[in-house]
Write an enzyme that holds these catalytic residues in place. Structure first.
Site, PDB file in Angstrom:
ATOM      1  N   GLU A  74      -2.472  -1.832  -6.017  1.00  0.00           N
ATOM      2  CA  GLU A  74      -3.707  -1.355  -6.607  1.00  0.00           C
ATOM      3  C   GLU A  74      -3.383  -0.762  -7.962  1.00  0.00           C
ATOM      4  O   GLU A  74      -2.341  -0.132  -8.122  1.00  0.00           O
ATOM      5  CB  GLU A  74      -4.304  -0.259  -5.723  1.00  0.00           C
ATOM      6  CG  GLU A  74      -5.576  -0.673  -5.048  1.00  0.00           C
ATOM      7  CD  GLU A  74      -5.998   0.359  -4.038  1.00  0.00           C
ATOM      8  OE1 GLU A  74      -7.068   0.916  -4.232  1.00  0.00           O
ATOM      9  OE2 GLU A  74      -5.269   0.587  -3.068  1.00  0.00           O
ATOM     10  N   ASP A 132       0.861  -1.186   0.000  1.00  0.00           N
ATOM     11  CA  ASP A 132       0.000   0.000   0.000  1.00  0.00           C
ATOM     12  C   ASP A 132       0.893   1.230   0.000  1.00  0.00           C
ATOM     13  O   ASP A 132       1.729   1.405   0.870  1.00  0.00           O
ATOM     14  CB  ASP A 132      -0.895  -0.010   1.248  1.00  0.00           C
ATOM     15  CG  ASP A 132      -1.852   1.162   1.253  1.00  0.00           C
ATOM     16  OD1 ASP A 132      -2.802   1.133   0.451  1.00  0.00           O
ATOM     17  OD2 ASP A 132      -1.637   2.102   2.036  1.00  0.00           O
ATOM     18  N   ASP A 138      -2.749   1.391   6.883  1.00  0.00           N
ATOM     19  CA  ASP A 138      -2.000   1.011   5.682  1.00  0.00           C
ATOM     20  C   ASP A 138      -1.670  -0.477   5.676  1.00  0.00           C
ATOM     21  O   ASP A 138      -1.696  -1.133   4.643  1.00  0.00           O
ATOM     22  CB  ASP A 138      -0.714   1.832   5.570  1.00  0.00           C
ATOM     23  CG  ASP A 138      -0.996   3.317   5.401  1.00  0.00           C
ATOM     24  OD1 ASP A 138      -2.119   3.647   4.953  1.00  0.00           O
ATOM     25  OD2 ASP A 138      -0.122   4.139   5.718  1.00  0.00           O
TER      26      ASP A 138
END
Ligand SMILES: [Zn+2]
Length: 405
Positions: free
Chosen positions: A273, A189, A355
């Site tokens: 992501e 992340d 996170d």
């Protein structure tokens, strides 16, 4: 495996040389802008009910430039013919990228952007502390030992950023056979406060030099907005701002390179992501804007490095609720405002750094994407076509080998 690798390093030109650089960059900019204008004119002509004329290509335009050199563009003889030629090729590429939906419509290049560049083709030699460029001769390098010596180089880009000159060379290199690193898949992340949080608990911090520069950047930005519009002081502050921006970008890129190399070398599967579409980015704060800017760079670096080092990159859908979901029980919260630094689950009572929770959720995505990978652990490019990826997973692009290190 043969890969194309790009090396970029700072030059230390003499005054005569930097004047020559500027001249070359001027030729390139002129050719690019003039070519863009010619292409646009053709487009407008073709809107009229007259027989269509084909849009001039880089080759046509270069022929025209050469003819004009004898008439009104005599000053171009002072520079290498490669500079305008390569600029026109770039223009063709920019048009292609636009029409194929990969980029925005090309813009005219401004003399005042502080980002001039030109490309040369021909024999480029790297020797101890020097690079020998076609037409420009030997130019001193600021750092010795970084550019690979004795490599076969066919093209070189010289670019300016806020008064400093850089050279970038593309080299074909042989990489050793890739062996996938052992261990568990990890999710990563990318954060605002820490550079990145890995699902195994590792937190990659932003270097302190970067943090200090970012604070300075904010300070200068306020200064610029306080100065009167059109004043000399405002211009000066603006120049300071762009120098600071360049430095921040350098430091960030460097930190990202360290992080992505570590991940691609030591983790078998890395999940990130996917970049959110540009229209969904809302940059209310500077820190957020910077982190969004580096996100694309982070994924770009991981893409090619995972291929270099035999790791696998999985991109999770940008709408995957990595921050809102509980990594313990899977419950998805309706809201998870940015100010909440700790994830607290009302269902199972989990309390975890926000996170880290997101990174753990991303790591899970690796398991559900494993079936799209073929049995030999080959690259994503050889994923079986009949196995469509499950929802939420997209296969990483596997052809991106060009790096800007
Ligand atoms: Zn829970």
């Amino acid at each position: 495996m043969k890969v194309q690798r790009a090396y970029r390093t700072e030059l230390d030109p003499t005054n005569v040389q930097s004047r020559a650089f500027r001249r070359h960059a001027g030729c390139a900019r002129f050719a690019y802008n003039w070519g863009l204008q010619r292409k646009e004119e053709t487009w407008w002509m073709n809107q009229l009910p007259v027989p269509r004329i084909p849009t001039p290509t880089a080759i046509d335009l270069h022929r025209e430039v050469n003819a004009r050199k004898k008439r009104d563009l005599g000053w171009m003889y002072e520079s290498s013919k490669c500079a305008p030629q390569e600029a026109l090729r770039d223009l063709d590429r920019a048009y292609r990228n636009f029409f194929q939906g990969r980029a925005r419509y090309p813009k005219f290049h401004s003399r005042h952007s502080g980002r001039d560049s030109f490309r040369l083709t021909g024999a480029v030699r790297v020797e101890d502390g020097h690079v020998t460029l076609p037409r420009l001769g030997r130019v001193q390098l600021k750092e010795r030992g970084y550019l690979p010596e004795g490599a076969h180089i066919h093209s070189v880009t010289v670019s300016e950023r806020t008064g400093r000159w850089f050279v970038s060379i593309g080299v074909e290199e042989e990489l050793p056979i890739r062996i996938r690193p052992p261990g568990e898949p990890v999710g990563v992340d990318l954060g605002i406060h820490a550079l990145a949080t890995v699902s195994d608990g590792t937190v990659l911090q932003n270097p302190s030099a970067l943090m200090a520069r970012q604070r300075k950047l904010q300070h200068i930005q306020r200064e610029v907005s306080r100065k009167k519009k059109g004043s000399n002081n405002r211009e000066k502050a603006k120049r300071r701002l762009s120098r600071c921006h360049a430095k921040v970008a350098d430091l960030r890129r460097d930190a990202l390179h360290k992080a992505t190399t570590m991940l691609a070398r030591t983790k078998p599967v890395v999940v990130v992501e996917e970049l959110r579409p540009a229209n969904l980015l809302r940059n209310h704060s500077l820190a957020r804007a910077l982190s969004d800017a580096s996100f694309g760079e982070f994924v770009r670096q991981l893409e090619y490095k995972c291929e270099w080092y035999g790791s696998r990159l999985v991109k999770a859908d940008p709408f995957f609720p990595s921050t809102k979901r509980c990594s313990g029980c899977g419950n998805v919260k309706a809201e998870m405002p940015l100010s909440e630094r700790v994830y607290r689950c009302a269902v199972c009572g989990l309390e975890m750094d926000r996170d880290l929770n997101a990174a753990r959720n991303l790591a899970r995505v690796a398991a559900s994407s494993a079936e799209t990978e073929n049995a030999c652990g080959e690259m994503a490019s050889s994923v079986r076509k009949d196995l469509a990826p499950p929802p939420g997973i997209r296969n990483p692009a596997s052809s991106a080998l060009v790096a800007n290190v």
